[in-house]
Scaffold this motif. Sequence first.
Motif, PDB file in Angstrom:
ATOM      1  N   GLY A   1      41.926 -38.223   8.422  1.00 41.06           N
ATOM      2  CA  GLY A   1      41.170 -39.356   8.049  1.00 41.06           C
ATOM      3  C   GLY A   1      39.761 -39.056   7.562  1.00 41.06           C
ATOM      4  O   GLY A   1      38.816 -40.224   7.420  1.00 41.06           O
ATOM      5  N   THR A   2      39.017 -37.911   7.881  1.00 45.72           N
ATOM      6  CA  THR A   2      37.477 -37.478   7.575  1.00 45.72           C
ATOM      7  C   THR A   2      37.544 -36.410   6.599  1.00 45.72           C
ATOM      8  O   THR A   2      38.562 -35.786   6.421  1.00 45.72           O
ATOM      9  N   ARG A   3      36.505 -36.150   6.169  1.00 43.92           N
ATOM     10  CA  ARG A   3      36.271 -35.408   5.191  1.00 43.92           C
ATOM     11  C   ARG A   3      35.115 -34.547   5.678  1.00 43.92           C
ATOM     12  O   ARG A   3      33.828 -35.144   6.161  1.00 43.92           O
ATOM     13  N   SER A   4      35.111 -32.968   5.594  1.00 47.12           N
ATOM     14  CA  SER A   4      33.995 -32.216   5.947  1.00 47.12           C
ATOM     15  C   SER A   4      33.351 -31.452   4.429  1.00 47.12           C
ATOM     16  O   SER A   4      34.167 -30.958   3.760  1.00 47.12           O
ATOM     17  N   ASN A   5      32.178 -31.776   4.363  1.00 50.10           N
ATOM     18  CA  ASN A   5      31.421 -31.122   3.450  1.00 50.10           C
ATOM     19  C   ASN A   5      30.601 -30.037   3.840  1.00 50.10           C
ATOM     20  O   ASN A   5      29.439 -30.101   4.481  1.00 50.10           O
ATOM     21  N   PHE A   6      31.100 -28.693   3.685  1.00 51.25           N
ATOM     22  CA  PHE A   6      30.451 -27.596   4.275  1.00 51.25           C
ATOM     23  C   PHE A   6      30.076 -26.779   3.215  1.00 51.25           C
ATOM     24  O   PHE A   6      30.556 -26.320   2.050  1.00 51.25           O
ATOM     25  N   THR A   7      28.622 -26.486   3.316  1.00 54.70           N
ATOM     26  CA  THR A   7      27.825 -25.578   2.234  1.00 54.70           C
ATOM     27  C   THR A   7      27.310 -24.284   2.861  1.00 54.70           C
ATOM     28  O   THR A   7      26.569 -24.695   3.843  1.00 54.70           O
ATOM     29  N   LEU A   8      27.644 -22.913   2.378  1.00 53.98           N
ATOM     30  CA  LEU A   8      27.182 -21.922   3.084  1.00 53.98           C
ATOM     31  C   LEU A   8      26.359 -21.214   1.780  1.00 53.98           C
ATOM     32  O   LEU A   8      27.007 -20.826   0.673  1.00 53.98           O
ATOM     33  N   GLN A   9      25.003 -20.952   2.227  1.00 49.49           N
ATOM     34  CA  GLN A   9      23.962 -20.488   0.896  1.00 49.49           C
ATOM     35  C   GLN A   9      23.579 -19.158   1.598  1.00 49.49           C
ATOM     36  O   GLN A   9      23.174 -19.222   2.695  1.00 49.49           O
ATOM     37  N   THR A  10      23.357 -18.200   0.628  1.00 49.48           N
ATOM     38  CA  THR A  10      22.860 -16.929   0.893  1.00 49.48           C
ATOM     39  C   THR A  10      21.582 -16.869  -0.228  1.00 49.48           C
ATOM     40  O   THR A  10      21.453 -17.617  -1.003  1.00 49.48           O
ATOM     41  N   PRO A  11      20.794 -15.930  -0.109  1.00 53.65           N
ATOM     42  CA  PRO A  11      19.831 -15.783  -1.242  1.00 53.65           C
ATOM     43  C   PRO A  11      20.412 -15.511  -2.505  1.00 53.65           C
ATOM     44  O   PRO A  11      19.583 -15.882  -3.323  1.00 53.65           O
ATOM     45  N   SER A  12      21.767 -15.190  -2.581  1.00 55.26           N
ATOM     46  CA  SER A  12      22.333 -15.030  -4.075  1.00 55.26           C
ATOM     47  C   SER A  12      23.361 -15.943  -4.295  1.00 55.26           C
ATOM     48  O   SER A  12      23.662 -15.805  -5.599  1.00 55.26           O
ATOM     49  N   THR A  13      24.267 -16.500  -3.381  1.00 54.80           N
ATOM     50  CA  THR A  13      25.237 -17.103  -3.562  1.00 54.80           C
ATOM     51  C   THR A  13      25.442 -18.723  -2.655  1.00 54.80           C
ATOM     52  O   THR A  13      24.585 -18.801  -2.027  1.00 54.80           O
ATOM     53  N   THR A  14      26.410 -19.356  -3.128  1.00 57.31           N
ATOM     54  CA  THR A  14      26.562 -20.538  -2.539  1.00 57.31           C
ATOM     55  C   THR A  14      28.113 -20.969  -2.511  1.00 57.31           C
ATOM     56  O   THR A  14      28.860 -20.607  -3.676  1.00 57.31           O
ATOM     57  N   ALA A  15      28.751 -21.194  -1.417  1.00 54.69           N
ATOM     58  CA  ALA A  15      30.002 -21.664  -1.113  1.00 54.69           C
ATOM     59  C   ALA A  15      30.011 -22.897  -0.902  1.00 54.69           C
ATOM     60  O   ALA A  15      29.529 -23.329   0.196  1.00 54.69           O
ATOM     61  N   SER A  16      30.915 -23.728  -1.527  1.00 56.63           N
ATOM     62  CA  SER A  16      30.944 -25.336  -0.853  1.00 56.63           C
ATOM     63  C   SER A  16      32.603 -25.632  -0.761  1.00 56.63           C
ATOM     64  O   SER A  16      33.437 -25.057  -1.646  1.00 56.63           O
ATOM     65  N   VAL A  17      32.862 -25.903   0.535  1.00 58.24           N
ATOM     66  CA  VAL A  17      34.373 -26.111   0.891  1.00 58.24           C
ATOM     67  C   VAL A  17      34.520 -27.649   1.431  1.00 58.24           C
ATOM     68  O   VAL A  17      33.564 -28.041   1.736  1.00 58.24           O
ATOM     69  N   ARG A  18      35.741 -27.800   1.523  1.00 59.36           N
ATOM     70  CA  ARG A  18      36.251 -28.950   1.953  1.00 59.36           C
ATOM     71  C   ARG A  18      37.662 -28.825   2.827  1.00 59.36           C
ATOM     72  O   ARG A  18      38.588 -29.325   2.232  1.00 59.36           O
ATOM     73  N   GLY A  19      37.574 -27.884   3.766  1.00 57.01           N
ATOM     74  CA  GLY A  19      38.712 -27.613   4.543  1.00 57.01           C
ATOM     75  C   GLY A  19      39.322 -26.281   3.888  1.00 57.01           C
ATOM     76  O   GLY A  19      40.317 -26.149   3.247  1.00 57.01           O
ATOM     77  N   THR A  20      39.032 -25.199   4.714  1.00 54.17           N
ATOM     78  CA  THR A  20      39.699 -23.900   4.365  1.00 54.17           C
ATOM     79  C   THR A  20      39.057 -22.812   5.489  1.00 54.17           C
ATOM     80  O   THR A  20      38.197 -23.359   6.336  1.00 54.17           O
ATOM     81  N   ALA A  21      39.266 -21.817   4.980  1.00 51.41           N
ATOM     82  CA  ALA A  21      38.976 -20.604   5.957  1.00 51.41           C
ATOM     83  C   ALA A  21      38.528 -19.336   5.046  1.00 51.41           C
ATOM     84  O   ALA A  21      39.322 -19.057   4.119  1.00 51.41           O
TER      85      ALA A  21
END
Length: 221
Positions: free
Chosen positions: A114-134
């Motif tokens: 019932g909830t949503r997670s907006n997870f963003t991982l940033q590095t000096p050269s890349t960005t990863a955006s996820v919503r439920g993963t590993a």
Amino acid sequence: MKKIILSILLSVISAAFVFSQNGIIREFSGDVELKHAGSSVFIPASAGAVVASNTIISTGFRSSAVIALGGSVITVRPLTRLTLAEIQSSENSQDINVNLQAGRVRVEVNPPAGTRSNFTLQTPSTTASVRGTAFDMDTDNINVNKGRVMFKGTGDIAVMVNGGYSSHSNPSGVPANPADVASSNLAPSAPVGASLPVTSVPNVDLAETGLITIIKYPDNQ
């Protein structure tokens, strides 16, 4: 005027349901240090320590830490430094923004039902955006274990990396096509050197071994 007042009230109510959330160090090993927001020094970490927004986590050689952030878990690998830039929760969502300066992490995003997670991982050269993963990620490479991750380099191009696939950022900041990476990994290893080595067998008549055939033409041809 009534519309303006109503808009203000809605904004105040929405803000009341959005609050900062802290992470917790679930476990750690080796040399792990924290530098909290506003502090100029690192302090040793401890199990159960609170990790608030803008806290820097640093791990030493053969050291690691597991940080729980609501429905997300970050495993910080050795020789890694990252900052928990943002941790905010509302009634039905959670926003987490992590800056990875060096090293490698494993991220598991499992928001409650019932909830949503907006997870963003940033590095000096890349960005990863996820919503439920590993996934596992360092400053240039990503390997998705399950789910889907939107992976972006320094430019405007992004690729979707599904579970079981990998990608990386090339020198120009463009992410590699996961399908191409998979094909490259399946290809046989190239031999060492530019060409295959030539083996010389002394004192062997190749014509007698049958490895070659010598055709003799008449002298007048």
